[in-house]
Design a protein around this motif. Structure first.
Motif, short mmCIF file in Angstrom:
data_model
loop_
_atom_site.label_atom_id
_atom_site.label_comp_id
_atom_site.label_asym_id
_atom_site.label_seq_id
_atom_site.Cartn_x
_atom_site.Cartn_y
_atom_site.Cartn_z
N LYS A 119 -9.03 15.43 -20.76
CA LYS A 119 -8.49 15.25 -22.27
C LYS A 119 -8.41 13.90 -22.48
CE LYS A 119 -5.52 17.28 -25.71
NZ LYS A 119 -5.44 16.32 -26.36
N CYS A 149 -16.48 17.73 -24.05
CA CYS A 149 -17.45 16.86 -23.06
C CYS A 149 -18.84 17.23 -23.40
CB CYS A 149 -17.27 17.43 -21.66
SG CYS A 149 -15.63 17.10 -21.16
N ASN A 150 -19.84 16.22 -23.12
CA ASN A 150 -21.36 16.22 -23.47
C ASN A 150 -22.10 16.83 -22.42
OD1 ASN A 150 -20.04 13.26 -24.40
ND2 ASN A 150 -21.31 14.24 -25.81
N ARG A 157 -11.32 11.79 -22.80
CA ARG A 157 -11.95 12.24 -23.84
C ARG A 157 -11.50 11.85 -25.38
NH1 ARG A 157 -17.14 13.20 -24.88
NH2 ARG A 157 -16.47 11.11 -25.16
N ASP A 158 -10.46 11.59 -25.32
CA ASP A 158 -9.41 11.02 -26.59
C ASP A 158 -9.43 9.63 -26.73
OD1 ASP A 158 -8.55 13.50 -27.21
OD2 ASP A 158 -6.51 13.45 -26.39
N CYS A 202 -14.35 22.09 -19.96
CA CYS A 202 -15.21 20.86 -20.25
C CYS A 202 -15.40 21.06 -21.66
CB CYS A 202 -16.28 20.70 -19.38
SG CYS A 202 -15.56 19.94 -17.76
N ASP A 211 -20.59 9.22 -23.78
CA ASP A 211 -20.70 10.79 -23.19
C ASP A 211 -19.91 10.90 -22.08
OD1 ASP A 211 -22.68 11.28 -25.36
OD2 ASP A 211 -24.50 11.22 -23.93
N LEU A 212 -19.40 11.80 -21.96
CA LEU A 212 -18.57 12.20 -20.79
C LEU A 212 -19.08 13.43 -20.26
CD1 LEU A 212 -15.91 12.03 -19.39
CD2 LEU A 212 -14.74 13.23 -21.06
#
Length: 241
Positions: A46, A89-90, A49-50, A84, A55-56
Motif C-alpha cells: 500500500k 497494482c499493475n 503504491r501510494d 494486490c 508499474d508495481l
C-alpha cells in the motif's frame, strides 16, 4: 523495435522510490532478499503504491524453497492476489511447479484468472523446469504476459544464447525478461545476445546502518538492501542506447 526497459527488484520502499527516480519502468516488490523473495506485506504494498507512479508488480510467493504448493498455500496466493488488485497494482510475479518441477498449468491458469485484469509474470520457477522450450509454450497457453528468467543459469549474462532462442520462440507472444546478475557492465553484451526488450536487476547494495550504537555481540540483525541509484541510471542509459 519496442523501447527497452528496466524492471528493478526492490526489497524496500526506498528502492522503489530510487527505481522511479532513476528511470526504471517497473518494480518487482519483494520481501526476504536472502531467500529469493517472498510476498511483501499489505502495508508495504500500500505504501509503495501510494508513493510511486511506475508499474508495481509484487511477488506472490508464500514461502521460499520450491514452487510446489499445497491447497492451503494456493488459498494464501489467491488472498494475496486479491489484495494486490484492491491496492491498484499493475501485475504480479508468481510461479508454479508440479512434483516433477514442470509448470503446474492447471493452477497457473487459475492464478491468471484470479489476477485479471492485472498482468502476470512467471518468475524464476521457470528456471527450475526440465525443458524451458516446452515450459514457455505452457506459460503462453496459461495467459502469462512475461517470464523472468536467467536462462536456467545462475546469472542471465551466462545464458545469452538460450535467452536469444527463447526470444525467437516467443515471437512476441510473451515477453522474455532476462534477470539475475544483470549489471550495467554486462548489459550491452546481453542485449546483443538475447535481443530482449525488458531486463530485470536489483542493483543491490547494503545500506549503511545509521544507529549510533551497535551491539557487535548480536549478529542476527541482517542487512537492509537498497538499489544503487547510479547503477540503475547506468542500466537505463544502456537500454536507451
Amino acid at each position: 523495435m519496442p523501447a527497452r526497459i528496466l524492471e528493478v527488484c526492490a526489497f524496500t520502499i526506498q528502492t522503489c522510490i530510487i527505481a522511479e527516480r532513476a528511470g526504471a519502468a517497473r518494480v518487482e516488490l519483494c520481501d526476504n532478499p536472502i531467500e529469493g523473495g517472498t510476498t511483501p506485506s499489505y502495508g508495504t504494498i500500500k505504501q509503495v503504491r501510494d508513493k510511486i507512479g511506475i508499474d508495481l508488480f509484487p511477488i506472490i510467493r508464500p514461502r521460499s524453497g520450491n514452487y510446489f504448493y499445497n491447497e492451503d498455500e494456493y488459498a494464501i496466493i489467491k488472498h494475496d492476489i486479491q489484495i494486490c488488485r484492491e491496492l491498484g497494482c499493475n501485475g504480479i510475479s508468481v510461479g508454479t511447479q508440479t512434483i516433477d518441477a514442470e509448470i503446474d498449468t492447471e493452477w497457473l491458469k487459475r492464478i491468471v484468472e484470479w489476477a485479471g485484469p492485472m498482468s502476470v509474470t512467471c518468475n524464476r520457477a521457470f528456471d527450475g523446469t526440465p525443458d524451458p522450450f516446452k515450459s514457455l509454450e505452457e506459460l503462453i497457453a496459461c495467459g502469462c504476459r512475461r517470464v523472468l528468467t536467467s536462462g536456467q543459469k545462475s546469472a542471465a549474462p551466462d545464458a545469452g544464447q538460450l535467452l536469444g532462442e527463447l526470444v525467437k520462440q516467443a515471437a512476441g507472444r510473451i515477453t522474455i525478461m532476462p534477470g539475475a546478475g544483470v549489471k550495467s557492465t554486462n548489459l550491452q553484451k546481453l542485449i546483443g545476445e538475447s535481443n530482449a526488450t525488458e531486463y530485470h536487476s536489483s542493483a543491490r547494495a547494503i545500506a549503511p546502518n545509521p544507529l549510533t550504537y551497535i551491539n557487535k555481540e548480536v549478529s542476527d540483525y541482517g542487512h537492509v538492501y537498497i538499489a544503487d541509484e547510479d547503477e540503475v541510471r547506468a542500466m537505463v542509459a544502456v537500454l536507451k542506447g
